[in-house]
Design a protein around this motif. Structure first.
Motif, PDB file in Angstrom:
ATOM      1  N   TRP A   1     -16.407 -50.640  14.582  1.00 41.09           N
ATOM      2  CA  TRP A   1     -17.867 -50.040  14.728  1.00 41.09           C
ATOM      3  C   TRP A   1     -18.726 -50.078  15.827  1.00 41.09           C
ATOM      4  O   TRP A   1     -17.588 -50.641  17.677  1.00 41.09           O
ATOM      5  CB  TRP A   1     -18.512 -51.481  14.271  1.00 41.09           C
ATOM      6  CG  TRP A   1     -17.923 -52.056  12.630  1.00 41.09           C
ATOM      7  CD1 TRP A   1     -16.937 -53.047  13.156  1.00 41.09           C
ATOM      8  CD2 TRP A   1     -19.180 -52.121  11.962  1.00 41.09           C
ATOM      9  NE1 TRP A   1     -16.891 -53.337  11.523  1.00 41.09           N
ATOM     10  CE2 TRP A   1     -18.140 -52.956  11.213  1.00 41.09           C
ATOM     11  CE3 TRP A   1     -20.232 -51.287  11.447  1.00 41.09           C
ATOM     12  CZ2 TRP A   1     -18.015 -52.862   9.937  1.00 41.09           C
ATOM     13  CZ3 TRP A   1     -20.639 -51.919   9.941  1.00 41.09           C
ATOM     14  CH2 TRP A   1     -19.575 -52.294   9.074  1.00 41.09           C
ATOM     15  N   ARG A   2     -19.702 -48.969  16.342  1.00 43.34           N
ATOM     16  CA  ARG A   2     -19.915 -48.364  17.706  1.00 43.34           C
ATOM     17  C   ARG A   2     -21.195 -49.634  17.734  1.00 43.34           C
ATOM     18  O   ARG A   2     -22.045 -49.465  16.922  1.00 43.34           O
ATOM     19  CB  ARG A   2     -20.710 -47.075  17.658  1.00 43.34           C
ATOM     20  CG  ARG A   2     -21.579 -47.082  18.881  1.00 43.34           C
ATOM     21  CD  ARG A   2     -19.815 -46.877  20.016  1.00 43.34           C
ATOM     22  NE  ARG A   2     -18.925 -45.206  19.716  1.00 43.34           N
ATOM     23  CZ  ARG A   2     -18.505 -44.917  20.380  1.00 43.34           C
ATOM     24  NH1 ARG A   2     -17.938 -45.563  21.522  1.00 43.34           N
ATOM     25  NH2 ARG A   2     -17.726 -44.354  20.087  1.00 43.34           N
TER      26      ARG A   2
ATOM     27  N   THR B   1     -23.086 -49.603  13.839  1.00 43.11           N
ATOM     28  CA  THR B   1     -22.721 -48.562  13.188  1.00 43.11           C
ATOM     29  C   THR B   1     -21.485 -47.989  12.672  1.00 43.11           C
ATOM     30  O   THR B   1     -20.060 -48.550  13.944  1.00 43.11           O
ATOM     31  CB  THR B   1     -22.926 -46.558  14.110  1.00 43.11           C
ATOM     32  OG1 THR B   1     -23.966 -46.976  14.736  1.00 43.11           O
ATOM     33  CG2 THR B   1     -22.340 -45.905  12.609  1.00 43.11           C
ATOM     34  N   GLN B   2     -20.901 -48.121  11.358  1.00 44.27           N
ATOM     35  CA  GLN B   2     -18.954 -48.205  11.613  1.00 44.27           C
ATOM     36  C   GLN B   2     -18.516 -46.233  11.924  1.00 44.27           C
ATOM     37  O   GLN B   2     -19.013 -45.680  11.514  1.00 44.27           O
ATOM     38  CB  GLN B   2     -19.420 -48.136   9.373  1.00 44.27           C
ATOM     39  CG  GLN B   2     -17.759 -48.162   9.238  1.00 44.27           C
ATOM     40  CD  GLN B   2     -17.780 -48.684   7.320  1.00 44.27           C
ATOM     41  OE1 GLN B   2     -18.678 -49.046   7.024  1.00 44.27           O
ATOM     42  NE2 GLN B   2     -16.679 -48.789   6.987  1.00 44.27           N
ATOM     43  N   LEU B   3     -17.601 -46.804  12.103  1.00 45.37           N
ATOM     44  CA  LEU B   3     -17.158 -46.090  12.538  1.00 45.37           C
ATOM     45  C   LEU B   3     -15.796 -45.489  11.780  1.00 45.37           C
ATOM     46  O   LEU B   3     -15.683 -44.291  12.109  1.00 45.37           O
ATOM     47  CB  LEU B   3     -16.294 -46.020  14.380  1.00 45.37           C
ATOM     48  CG  LEU B   3     -18.012 -46.402  15.491  1.00 45.37           C
ATOM     49  CD1 LEU B   3     -16.927 -46.242  17.309  1.00 45.37           C
ATOM     50  CD2 LEU B   3     -18.526 -44.361  15.513  1.00 45.37           C
TER      51      LEU B   3
ATOM     52  N   ASP C   1     -10.054 -40.414  20.662  1.00 50.66           N
ATOM     53  CA  ASP C   1     -10.218 -41.838  19.595  1.00 50.66           C
ATOM     54  C   ASP C   1     -10.414 -40.730  18.590  1.00 50.66           C
ATOM     55  O   ASP C   1     -11.181 -40.204  18.031  1.00 50.66           O
ATOM     56  CB  ASP C   1     -11.448 -41.990  19.593  1.00 50.66           C
ATOM     57  CG  ASP C   1     -11.262 -43.344  20.599  1.00 50.66           C
ATOM     58  OD1 ASP C   1      -9.909 -43.597  21.550  1.00 50.66           O
ATOM     59  OD2 ASP C   1     -12.365 -43.397  21.672  1.00 50.66           O
TER      60      ASP C   1
ATOM     61  N   TRP D   1      -9.237 -47.362  13.619  1.00 44.62           N
ATOM     62  CA  TRP D   1      -8.971 -46.181  14.514  1.00 44.62           C
ATOM     63  C   TRP D   1      -7.707 -45.308  14.812  1.00 44.62           C
ATOM     64  O   TRP D   1      -6.867 -46.344  14.393  1.00 44.62           O
ATOM     65  CB  TRP D   1      -8.767 -47.043  15.681  1.00 44.62           C
ATOM     66  CG  TRP D   1      -9.002 -46.723  17.044  1.00 44.62           C
ATOM     67  CD1 TRP D   1      -9.983 -45.667  17.901  1.00 44.62           C
ATOM     68  CD2 TRP D   1      -8.373 -47.262  18.811  1.00 44.62           C
ATOM     69  NE1 TRP D   1      -9.116 -45.038  19.455  1.00 44.62           N
ATOM     70  CE2 TRP D   1      -8.288 -46.200  19.793  1.00 44.62           C
ATOM     71  CE3 TRP D   1      -7.143 -48.271  19.022  1.00 44.62           C
ATOM     72  CZ2 TRP D   1      -7.502 -46.038  20.809  1.00 44.62           C
ATOM     73  CZ3 TRP D   1      -6.172 -48.372  20.044  1.00 44.62           C
ATOM     74  CH2 TRP D   1      -6.505 -46.844  21.182  1.00 44.62           C
TER      75      TRP D   1
ATOM     76  N   ASP E   1     -12.794 -34.347   9.307  1.00 42.49           N
ATOM     77  CA  ASP E   1     -13.002 -35.524   8.662  1.00 42.49           C
ATOM     78  C   ASP E   1     -10.987 -36.027   7.357  1.00 42.49           C
ATOM     79  O   ASP E   1     -10.978 -34.956   7.689  1.00 42.49           O
ATOM     80  CB  ASP E   1     -14.009 -35.416   6.830  1.00 42.49           C
ATOM     81  CG  ASP E   1     -14.381 -36.388   6.014  1.00 42.49           C
ATOM     82  OD1 ASP E   1     -14.054 -37.494   6.392  1.00 42.49           O
ATOM     83  OD2 ASP E   1     -14.163 -36.494   5.522  1.00 42.49           O
TER      84      ASP E   1
ATOM     85  N   PHE F   1     -17.509 -51.304  21.659  1.00 50.02           N
ATOM     86  CA  PHE F   1     -16.929 -51.053  19.783  1.00 50.02           C
ATOM     87  C   PHE F   1     -17.192 -52.552  19.617  1.00 50.02           C
ATOM     88  O   PHE F   1     -17.118 -53.021  20.800  1.00 50.02           O
ATOM     89  CB  PHE F   1     -15.781 -51.042  20.296  1.00 50.02           C
ATOM     90  CG  PHE F   1     -15.375 -49.347  20.034  1.00 50.02           C
ATOM     91  CD1 PHE F   1     -15.419 -48.272  19.750  1.00 50.02           C
ATOM     92  CD2 PHE F   1     -14.283 -49.062  21.745  1.00 50.02           C
ATOM     93  CE1 PHE F   1     -15.651 -46.942  20.202  1.00 50.02           C
ATOM     94  CE2 PHE F   1     -14.079 -47.311  21.849  1.00 50.02           C
ATOM     95  CZ  PHE F   1     -14.551 -46.634  20.838  1.00 50.02           C
TER      96      PHE F   1
ATOM     97  N   PHE G   1     -11.331 -41.769  14.417  1.00 50.67           N
ATOM     98  CA  PHE G   1     -11.849 -43.078  13.360  1.00 50.67           C
ATOM     99  C   PHE G   1     -11.683 -42.453  11.857  1.00 50.67           C
ATOM    100  O   PHE G   1     -12.380 -41.620  11.509  1.00 50.67           O
ATOM    101  CB  PHE G   1     -13.181 -43.288  13.423  1.00 50.67           C
ATOM    102  CG  PHE G   1     -13.206 -43.674  15.412  1.00 50.67           C
ATOM    103  CD1 PHE G   1     -12.633 -45.312  14.725  1.00 50.67           C
ATOM    104  CD2 PHE G   1     -14.416 -43.299  16.072  1.00 50.67           C
ATOM    105  CE1 PHE G   1     -12.805 -46.557  16.676  1.00 50.67           C
ATOM    106  CE2 PHE G   1     -13.942 -43.691  17.129  1.00 50.67           C
ATOM    107  CZ  PHE G   1     -13.037 -45.056  17.103  1.00 50.67           C
TER     108      PHE G   1
END
Length: 605
Positions: A101-102, A119-121, A81, A124, A469, A108, A83
Motif C-alpha cells: 500500500w502507499r 492506497t492499495q498498490l 516497481d 510487488w 495492468d 510503503f 504492482f
C-alpha cells in the motif's frame, strides 16, 4: 501524450537508408535476450544499436557480488516497481500477507492492516531498468528446461531446429563452465561463466550434514553418498536427465569469487574489444514506439522513437511525474528486435499498433496489425516453501542444496526444484526478506510446468510512461492439481526435517503448517499456498505458436506475425515457462535467435 501516437511513420526505404542515425539492427532491451543478441550481431559485422532504458550499474557491489542479490532487487536506483494481481478476486488478493500500500506520506506499508488513507498498490513484482536487465538483480540460478519444453515449439510449428537434441549446442556456445569435468558436454570458452559457487559440502557431523542426511533419506537417496550427491551437475545432459531426482549442486551465472556474470559483461567486452565491433550502446534511452513504413497492407518496421533521459518510466522509484524527454527517431536498415521482457515487450508492441484490435481502439492507437495474443497467455512458475526455525542457532550448513522431485501423476519428468539452506525467502515486497535470525532454515520450492497460462499484460493508457495492468490469474486452470503437487513436495521435505535429531531439533515450522510437529489438513495448507504463492519468472506474453493459432504472436524464427523486419527475442517468446528458472534458457534462446537472424541476413545479401 497524443503526440506520441502519430499515424504510421511514412518513410520510404530509400529515405531510411540516407538517414545518418541508421544502423543495420536496433535491439531494444539489454537483458538475457537482447544483450547477447546485440553482441552477436555486432561481432558478425553488422552495425547494431543496443538501447537500454537504465544506466550501467555493473560496478555497484550490490550487483557485482551475487550474494547481495536481495539488496540489488531493493535498490531504488535500478529497480522498476510493478504492482500486479494474482487473480480477478479482490477478496482473495487481500489475503496476500505482503500486499503493498502507499501511505499518505508516500512510503510503503506492507501487510493486511493498512493505515487510514493508504492506497492499495498490489503485489510487488520488481524488475530492473539497468544494463543487463533482470540478470543483474536475480539470484543467478541456472537450470535447464525439460526436453519437452523445447519440443513443444517443434510440435506447434514443425520447425525441427527447436528439437531438444539440437538446443544444447547453444548452452555449449555461451557457457564457460568452470566445474565441468573433462570430456563432458559443457562449454568451456563461452561468454558467461557458470559455476557451482553457492556453497561447499557441509562438514561431516555438522548441522548441514545432519539435515541433508535426513532430507536424502526422505527423498529416497543413499545418504552414505551424501558428499557426491550434493555436488551432482544439474546442467548435465543425458537421455534421462529430466527424470533424475534427488540432490544436485546449484549452478549459477557467477564466477568462483562470487562475482556476478552475465549479459552486461558480454556487452562491455564487445564494446571494449580491440576488434572494434560495430556495437553502439545507448543508455538512459526509453523507447516509446516502433516506427513503420507507410505500406499499411504490408507493414515493415523501420526504426524506433525514444526519449532520452534517466528514470523516464513510471515504474522507476526515481520517476518524477510529468518528466519528459525529447523525442528522437532512429532507423534500422534490416530489423528492429524487441527484447523488453514479458511485461514491456507486449506493452511496446501495443503502443506501436500491434495487438488486440479492440484494446488498441480503446486508446485510439492506430492499428498496424491485429494480433490478439499480444500480452495474453502469460505464465509463471508457482513458488512456495516450507520455512522452519531450528531449536537453536544453526552452525555450518554448507550453503544451498538443490532437491529435484517428481510429485506429478501425469508426467515422468520432475516437476519441483527445491533449494534448501539457512535463509528465508517468502516472496517479494519492498524491503524483503524477513530475517528470522540464525536458526532459520527453509526449502523454497519452484513448481515447473504450471497448468494455468491465463495471465495478461494490458494497457492502462496510451502513455508509454505508464505501467501496464498485469494479472497472473494464478491457479485459473486445473489449480488443484498444481496445488497438490506443491503440497506433496512440502510433505516430503517436512518428513526429512522432522526426522533430524539432536539439540538442533525439533524445528518450529512457520508455514505452511505452523507449529512444532503440528498437524494441518491438506485443505488448509493448499489454501495457504494458493493465497501466498509468489513468482518472478514471467514468460509467454508474446508467444511463438502455430500458423493456425490466432493467439500466436511469433513464428518459430521470432518474427512478429504479419509484420516485416520485426522480431521479439526474450522470455515472452516461450510458449510455456522453460523449466524452473528462465534466465539460462533465455540466453540459449538469444543464441538461437542470433543464428536465425544471421542466416536470414546472409540469405538476403
Amino acid at each position: 501524450m497524443r503526440s506520441l501516437l502519430l499515424p504510421l511513420f511514412a518513410l520510404t526505404a530509400a529515405a531510411v537508408e540516407q538517414a545518418s542515425n541508421t544502423y543495420d539492427y536496433i535491439v531494444v532491451g539489454s537483458g538475457p535476450g537482447g544483450g547477447p543478441l546485440a553482441c552477436n550481431l555486432a561481432r558478425a559485422g553488422y552495425s547494431t544499436l543496443l538501447i537500454e532504458a537504465g544506466k550501467d550499474d555493473g560496478d555497484n557491489p550490490e550487483v557485482a557480488d551475487l550474494a547481495n542479490f536481495n539488496a540489488a532487487a531493493n535498490d531504488p536506483n535500478m529497480r522498476w516497481d510493478f504492482f500486479v494481481k494474482h487473480s480477478e478476486d479482490p477478496a482473495r488478493e487481500l489475503k496476500f500477507q505482503h500486499m503493498v500500500w502507499r501511505k499518505r506520506d508516500g512510503t510503503f506499508y506492507v501487510g493486511l492492516d493498512p493505515p487510514a488513507g493508504a492506497t492499495q498498490l498490489g503485489i510487488w513484482y520488481p524488475r530492473t531498468g539497468t544494463l543487463g536487465g533482470c540478470a543483474m538483480h536475480n539470484g543467478g540460478v541456472c537450470a535447464l528446461p525439460a526436453d519437452s519444453d523445447w519440443n513443444i515449439v517443434v510440435n506447434k510449428t514443425g520447425d525441427t531446429s527447436w528439437e531438444a537434441s539440437k538446443m544444447r549446442k547453444y548452452l555449449i556456445k555461451l557457457e564457460k563452465n568452470t566445474d565441468a569435468p573433462a570430456g563432458s558436454d559443457h562449454g568451456v570458452s563461452g561468454w558467461v561463466e557458470i559455476s557451482q559457487s553457492y556453497g561447499a559440502v557441509p562438514a561431516q557431523g555438522s548441522d548441514g550434514w545432519n539435515i541433508d542426511t535426513q532430507l536424502a533419506i526422505a527423498t529416497g537417496q543413499n545418504a552414505s553418498n551424501l558428499a557426491s550427491l550434493v555436488r551432482r551437475d544439474i546442467l548435465a545432459g543425458g537421455p534421462d536427465k529430466d527424470q533424475q531426482t534427488g540432490f544436485f549442486a546449484m549452478s549459477g551465472h557467477v564466477d568462483k569469487t562470487g562475482k556476478r556474470t552475465g549479459p552486461r559483461w558480454y556487452i562491455r567486452s564487445t564494446l571494449n574489444d580491440p576488434a572494434k565491433y560495430p556495437l553502439t550502446l545507448s543508455l538512459n534511452t526509453f523507447v516509446t514506439r516502433v516506427l513503420f513504413s507507410n505500406d499499411t497492407a504490408n507493414p515493415a518496421a523501420i526504426g524506433v522513437e525514444y526519449m532520452q533521459g534517466a528514470n523516464l518510466y513510471s515504474a522507476s522509484p526515481r520517476y518524477k511525474n510529468g518528466t519528459k524527454g525529447n523525442l528522437t527517431q532512429v532507423f534500422a536498415r534490416k530489423e528492429v528486435i524487441v527484447s523488453g521482457g514479458a511485461f514491456n515487450s507486449p506493452q511496446l508492441l501495443k503502443l506501436s499498433g500491434i495487438g488486440p484490435k479492440a484494446e488498441l481502439a480503446k486508446f485510439d492507437i492506430p492499428l498496424v496489425k491485429d494480433l490478439p495474443g499480444v500480452g495474453e497467455n502469460m505464465a509463471d512458475n508457482y513458488e512456495a516453501g516450507i520455512l522452519t526455525l531450528a531449536n537453536r542457532d544453526l552452525g555450518d550448513t554448507g550453503g544451498y542444496v538443490v532437491i529435484m522431485l517428481n510429485t506429478s501423476k501425469t508426467t515422468h519428468d520432475r516437476n519441483i526444484y527445491a533449494f534448501c539452506g539457512s535463509f528465508s525467502f517468502e516472496g517479494f515486497w519492498p524491503g524483503y526478506p524477513t530475517d528470522y535470525g540464525p536458526s532459520q532454515y527453509e526449502c523454497a520450492l519452484v513448481h515447473m510446468g504450471p497448468r494455468s497460462q491465463a495471465g495478461y499484460v494490458r494497457l492502462r493508457s496510451a502513455d508509454p510512461q505508464d505501467v501496464p495492468d498485469i494479472n497472473f490469474r494464478f491457479f485459473e486452470s486445473n489449480g488443484d492439481e498444481d496445488l497438490t503437487e506443491i503440497l506433496d513436495a512440502v510433505k516430503t521435505i517436512r518428513k526429512g526435517i522432522r526426522a533430524v535429531t539432536g539439540d538442533v531439533a525439533p524445528f518450529d515450522e512457520q508455514h505452511p503448517c505452523a507449529g512444532t510437529g503440528a498437524e494441518c489438513t491438506d485443505e488448509a495448507q493448499k489454501d495457504f499456498i494458493k493465497t501466498q504463492a509468489y513468482s518472478h519468472h514471467p514468460t509467454s506474453s508474446c508467444a511463438i505458436g502455430a500458423d493456425s493459432d490466432p493467439m500466436a504472436v511469433l513464428d518459430s524464427k521470432f518474427r512478429v506475425r504479419g509484420v516485416r523486419n520485426l522480431r521479439v527475442v526474450d522470455a515472452s517468446a516461450f510458449p510455456v515457462v522453460p523449466g524452473a528458472f528462465p534466465v539460462l534458457p533465455t540466453m540459449m534462446l538469444s543464441e538461437k535467435a542470433s543464428e536465425d537472424i544471421l542466416a536470414d541476413a546472409k540469405a538476403s545479401s
